[in-house]
Design a protein around this motif. Structure first.
Motif, short mmCIF file in Angstrom:
data_model
loop_
_atom_site.label_atom_id
_atom_site.label_comp_id
_atom_site.label_asym_id
_atom_site.label_seq_id
_atom_site.Cartn_x
_atom_site.Cartn_y
_atom_site.Cartn_z
N ASP A 182 0.81 -1.21 0.00
CA ASP A 182 0.00 0.00 0.00
C ASP A 182 0.85 1.27 0.00
O ASP A 182 0.35 2.34 -0.33
N ALA A 183 2.13 1.16 0.34
CA ALA A 183 3.00 2.34 0.35
C ALA A 183 3.12 2.93 -1.05
O ALA A 183 3.16 4.15 -1.21
N ALA A 184 3.17 2.08 -2.07
CA ALA A 184 3.25 2.58 -3.46
C ALA A 184 1.96 3.32 -3.83
O ALA A 184 2.02 4.36 -4.52
N LEU A 185 0.82 2.83 -3.38
CA LEU A 185 -0.44 3.51 -3.66
C LEU A 185 -0.49 4.87 -2.95
O LEU A 185 -0.98 5.85 -3.51
N LEU A 186 0.01 4.92 -1.72
CA LEU A 186 0.04 6.19 -1.00
C LEU A 186 0.98 7.19 -1.67
O LEU A 186 0.67 8.38 -1.76
#
Length: 171
Positions: A107-111
């Protein structure tokens, strides 16, 4: 034989027999219920005992382990400085340095991809707040809840579980 003699000839166990017939099933049902709810009876019958409930807010992961057993993953947000909606001539400012807690490392990439939208939503919300709304722990908790909702909306399908305040300065 007279009526008095026939009455004496009858055994006097009718009332005791009724009590016994009612008491035995009730005692057996109570014992069975006690064994069932303690988990002894399902084990004796070969039934699987009910699974222990996970604590509130934890969902099982893809490998079956509860999410609480996984280490928390934090995503650093850039510092945000915004002017607050203050009445009068004096300006009030807020400086916010925070981290977002997420459930999965992916989810870090999405954030990161949603960072412009996150900054816009956070800054716009902070600009509408009055300084007195941020006073005390209740104000900080309301701010946290609103920022979690905005981060979850901006970075969907990533799931933001918490916002941690590293620095929260009001001037």
């Amino acid at each position: 034989m007279t009526k008095a003699e026939t009455a004496e000839a009858k055994p006097k166990g009718g009332k005791g027999r009724r009590v016994l017939l009612l008491a035995v099933p009730l005692v057996l049902a109570g014992a069975a219920a006690g064994l069932w709810f303690t988990g002894i009876l399902p084990g004796l019958l070969g039934l699987n005992p009910p699974a222990a409930a996970a604590p509130a807010g934890t969902a099982p992961s893809s490998d079956g382990a509860p999410a609480a057993a996984r280490p928390a993953i934090y995503f650093d947000m850039p510092d945000i400085v915004a002017n607050l909606n203050a009445t009068g001539r004096r300006s009030s400012y807020i400086k916010l340095r925070s981290k977002l807690e997420i459930t999965r490392a992916e989810d870090a990439a999405l954030l990161q991809a949603a960072m412009p939208r996150l900054l816009d939503l956070f800054t716009t919300y902070l600009r509408e707040m009055r300084p007195e709304e941020l006073r005390g722990s209740a104000g900080t908790q309301r701010l946290r809840e609103e920022l979690i909702a905005r981060a979850s909306t901006a970075a969907a399908p990533a799931r933001v579980t918490d916002v941690l305040f590293i620095e929260l300065l009001l001037q």
